[in-house]
Design a protein around this motif. Structure first.
Motif, PDB file in Angstrom:
ATOM      1  N   TRP A 159      -5.015   8.189  -1.193  1.00  7.28           N
ATOM      2  CA  TRP A 159      -4.784   9.630  -1.162  1.00  7.28           C
ATOM      3  C   TRP A 159      -5.242  10.187   0.178  1.00  7.28           C
ATOM      4  O   TRP A 159      -6.289   9.806   0.710  1.00  7.28           O
ATOM      5  CB  TRP A 159      -5.564  10.335  -2.267  1.00  7.28           C
ATOM      6  N   VAL A 160      -4.473  11.157   0.727  1.00  5.66           N
ATOM      7  CA  VAL A 160      -4.861  11.888   1.935  1.00  5.66           C
ATOM      8  C   VAL A 160      -4.678  13.374   1.660  1.00  5.66           C
ATOM      9  O   VAL A 160      -3.564  13.820   1.337  1.00  5.66           O
ATOM     10  CB  VAL A 160      -4.027  11.461   3.158  1.00  5.66           C
ATOM     11  N   ASP A 161      -5.752  14.159   1.766  1.00  5.52           N
ATOM     12  CA  ASP A 161      -5.684  15.604   1.540  1.00  5.52           C
ATOM     13  C   ASP A 161      -4.730  16.265   2.530  1.00  5.52           C
ATOM     14  O   ASP A 161      -4.547  15.794   3.665  1.00  5.52           O
ATOM     15  CB  ASP A 161      -7.070  16.231   1.721  1.00  5.52           C
ATOM     16  N   ASP A 162      -4.187  17.423   2.124  1.00  2.00           N
ATOM     17  CA  ASP A 162      -3.259  18.130   3.000  1.00  2.00           C
ATOM     18  C   ASP A 162      -3.950  18.835   4.157  1.00  2.00           C
ATOM     19  O   ASP A 162      -3.289  19.321   5.076  1.00  2.00           O
ATOM     20  CB  ASP A 162      -2.404  19.125   2.206  1.00  2.00           C
ATOM     21  N   ASP A 163      -5.295  18.883   4.138  1.00  3.60           N
ATOM     22  CA  ASP A 163      -6.018  19.504   5.249  1.00  3.60           C
ATOM     23  C   ASP A 163      -6.654  18.462   6.175  1.00  3.60           C
ATOM     24  O   ASP A 163      -7.563  18.771   6.944  1.00  3.60           O
ATOM     25  CB  ASP A 163      -7.074  20.483   4.736  1.00  3.60           C
ATOM     26  N   LEU A 214       0.843  -1.193   0.000  1.00  3.40           N
ATOM     27  CA  LEU A 214       0.000   0.000   0.000  1.00  3.40           C
ATOM     28  C   LEU A 214       0.877   1.240   0.000  1.00  3.40           C
ATOM     29  O   LEU A 214       1.923   1.282   0.654  1.00  3.40           O
ATOM     30  CB  LEU A 214      -0.907   0.022   1.239  1.00  3.40           C
ATOM     31  N   ALA A 215       0.420   2.267  -0.719  1.00  2.00           N
ATOM     32  CA  ALA A 215       1.086   3.566  -0.700  1.00  2.00           C
ATOM     33  C   ALA A 215       0.097   4.628  -0.262  1.00  2.00           C
ATOM     34  O   ALA A 215      -1.051   4.642  -0.718  1.00  2.00           O
ATOM     35  CB  ALA A 215       1.643   3.916  -2.069  1.00  2.00           C
ATOM     36  N   ILE A 216       0.529   5.495   0.619  1.00  2.00           N
ATOM     37  CA  ILE A 216      -0.215   6.713   0.941  1.00  2.00           C
ATOM     38  C   ILE A 216       0.450   7.850   0.168  1.00  2.00           C
ATOM     39  O   ILE A 216       1.669   8.049   0.254  1.00  2.00           O
ATOM     40  CB  ILE A 216      -0.212   7.001   2.448  1.00  2.00           C
ATOM     41  N   VAL A 217      -0.357   8.572  -0.587  1.00  2.00           N
ATOM     42  CA  VAL A 217       0.145   9.634  -1.464  1.00  2.00           C
ATOM     43  C   VAL A 217      -0.508  10.947  -1.057  1.00  2.00           C
ATOM     44  O   VAL A 217      -1.720  10.994  -0.780  1.00  2.00           O
ATOM     45  CB  VAL A 217      -0.193   9.330  -2.941  1.00  2.00           C
ATOM     46  N   THR A 218       0.268  12.002  -1.021  1.00  2.00           N
ATOM     47  CA  THR A 218      -0.293  13.323  -0.769  1.00  2.00           C
ATOM     48  C   THR A 218       0.513  14.363  -1.529  1.00  2.00           C
ATOM     49  O   THR A 218       1.708  14.181  -1.792  1.00  2.00           O
ATOM     50  CB  THR A 218      -0.342  13.644   0.728  1.00  2.00           C
ATOM     51  N   PHE A 219      -0.158  15.423  -1.904  1.00  2.00           N
ATOM     52  CA  PHE A 219       0.461  16.564  -2.578  1.00  2.00           C
ATOM     53  C   PHE A 219       0.002  17.827  -1.876  1.00  2.00           C
ATOM     54  O   PHE A 219      -1.158  17.926  -1.441  1.00  2.00           O
ATOM     55  CB  PHE A 219       0.034  16.632  -4.044  1.00  2.00           C
ATOM     56  N   SER A 220       0.886  18.805  -1.766  1.00  2.00           N
ATOM     57  CA  SER A 220       0.468  20.100  -1.232  1.00  2.00           C
ATOM     58  C   SER A 220       1.347  21.210  -1.788  1.00  2.00           C
ATOM     59  O   SER A 220       2.567  21.069  -1.864  1.00  2.00           O
ATOM     60  CB  SER A 220       0.548  20.111   0.298  1.00  2.00           C
ATOM     61  N   ASP A 221       0.677  22.298  -2.195  1.00  3.11           N
ATOM     62  CA  ASP A 221       1.396  23.529  -2.501  1.00  3.11           C
ATOM     63  C   ASP A 221       1.040  24.605  -1.474  1.00  3.11           C
ATOM     64  O   ASP A 221       1.339  25.771  -1.661  1.00  3.11           O
ATOM     65  CB  ASP A 221       1.101  24.004  -3.926  1.00  3.11           C
ATOM     66  N   ARG A 222       0.402  24.174  -0.376  1.00  3.14           N
ATOM     67  CA  ARG A 222       0.077  25.069   0.738  1.00  3.14           C
ATOM     68  C   ARG A 222       1.050  24.720   1.873  1.00  3.14           C
ATOM     69  O   ARG A 222       0.756  23.914   2.748  1.00  3.14           O
ATOM     70  CB  ARG A 222      -1.376  24.889   1.164  1.00  3.14           C
ATOM     71  N   HIS A 223       2.208  25.342   1.842  1.00  2.00           N
ATOM     72  CA  HIS A 223       3.312  24.885   2.677  1.00  2.00           C
ATOM     73  C   HIS A 223       3.045  25.082   4.169  1.00  2.00           C
ATOM     74  O   HIS A 223       3.414  24.222   4.985  1.00  2.00           O
ATOM     75  CB  HIS A 223       4.596  25.594   2.258  1.00  2.00           C
ATOM     76  N   ALA A 224       2.422  26.176   4.537  1.00  2.00           N
ATOM     77  CA  ALA A 224       2.146  26.404   5.956  1.00  2.00           C
ATOM     78  C   ALA A 224       1.205  25.324   6.501  1.00  2.00           C
ATOM     79  O   ALA A 224       1.387  24.835   7.627  1.00  2.00           O
ATOM     80  CB  ALA A 224       1.537  27.796   6.156  1.00  2.00           C
ATOM     81  N   LEU A 225       0.224  24.925   5.677  1.00  2.00           N
ATOM     82  CA  LEU A 225      -0.705  23.877   6.098  1.00  2.00           C
ATOM     83  C   LEU A 225      -0.014  22.520   6.140  1.00  2.00           C
ATOM     84  O   LEU A 225      -0.152  21.756   7.107  1.00  2.00           O
ATOM     85  CB  LEU A 225      -1.895  23.841   5.142  1.00  2.00           C
ATOM     86  N   ALA A 226       0.733  22.198   5.093  1.00  2.00           N
ATOM     87  CA  ALA A 226       1.412  20.901   5.039  1.00  2.00           C
ATOM     88  C   ALA A 226       2.420  20.741   6.174  1.00  2.00           C
ATOM     89  O   ALA A 226       2.622  19.624   6.676  1.00  2.00           O
ATOM     90  CB  ALA A 226       2.094  20.731   3.695  1.00  2.00           C
TER      91      ALA A 226
END
Length: 238
Positions: A94-98, A19-31
């Motif tokens: 997938w896991v959202d950055d929020d 299994l892989a958990i994947v996440t992307f974020s361009d909201r650096h303060a949140l990530a």
């Protein structure tokens, strides 16, 4: 394109799924707040997940809202597998950055994937997600945590959702363009809703709200101490 940051590289026992958990974020303060909690969760459950952390987009911002990175990265990981070790995953999550993991000692995600997505009686399922706090035709599920099983059905699903996103859709009595949706749009969530309106929920394992994520929205919160994760929706910022 640079490789994603690999928080863990577990050695999967033969009897367990890859299994892989994947996440992307361009909201650096949140990530910077949510990612350490995700890393803590993965480390608390060794030999279960690779954690692939992305900061570089796959999609052109002029064509797609950043929310669509979810489906682009899911598809790429399903096809490519581990970026260095060249093995394929049985499912990609997938896991959202929020989303903030608030009880990393528990792992309802693994239990759900084993019992409702990868089990021998689950051949009719290719996706797993959570219900939102209120379920209706525009929100049949919440894609903040979305798992896809490896196979042609998942790839066809992603491809069709992208096609839906490129065309105007009537949702909630308003014509919306899911790929950008500058006003009152929910982007990939809207396109997934159209997919489910057309095809039904039969291929989705939908967990009750509160099992994988509990909604936290301006003025109200469904999160309670002991819940696995809080989903802080409607956040903005770089």
């Amino acid at each position: 394109m640079s490789q994603p940051a690999l928080s863990t590289i577990p050695r999967f026992p033969d009897s367990t799924p890859r299994l892989a958990i994947v996440t992307f974020s361009d909201r650096h303060a949140l990530a910077n707040l949510s990612r350490p909690l995700l890393e803590q969760f993965v480390e608390a459950h060794p030999n279960r997940y690779d954690l692939l952390l992305h900061e570089e987009p796959l999609l052109d911002r002029q064509d797609f809202h950043p929310a669509w990175e979810k489906l682009a990265h899911l598809r790429r990981t399903l096809v490519v597998g581990h970026p260095l070790l060249q093995y394929k995953y049985d499912a990609v999550i997938w896991v959202d950055d929020d989303i903030f993991i608030t009880d990393p000692s528990r792992d309802p995600l693994y239990e759900a994937i084993q019992g409702q997505l990868l089990c021998t009686a689950c051949d009719d399922k290719f996706a797993l997600a959570s219900e939102d706090e209120v379920v209706w035709h525009r929100v049949p599920l919440n894609s903040g945590i979305l798992a896809l099983k490896r196979g042609r059905h998942s790839l066809r699903f992603v491809d069709e959702v992208f096609r839906i996103g490129r065309r105007l859709q009537l949702l909630g009595g308003v014509w919306r363009l899911p790929r950008t949706s500058p006003t009152s749009g929910w982007w990939d969530q809207d396109a997934i809703a159209v997919y489910i309106i057309r095809h039904g929920m039969g291929a989705f394992a939908a967990l009750p709200h509160g099992v994988l994520q509990s909604a936290v929205r301006p003025g109200r919160s469904r999160w309670r101490p002991g819940d696995f994760a809080a989903h802080l929706t409607n956040l903005a910022g770089p």
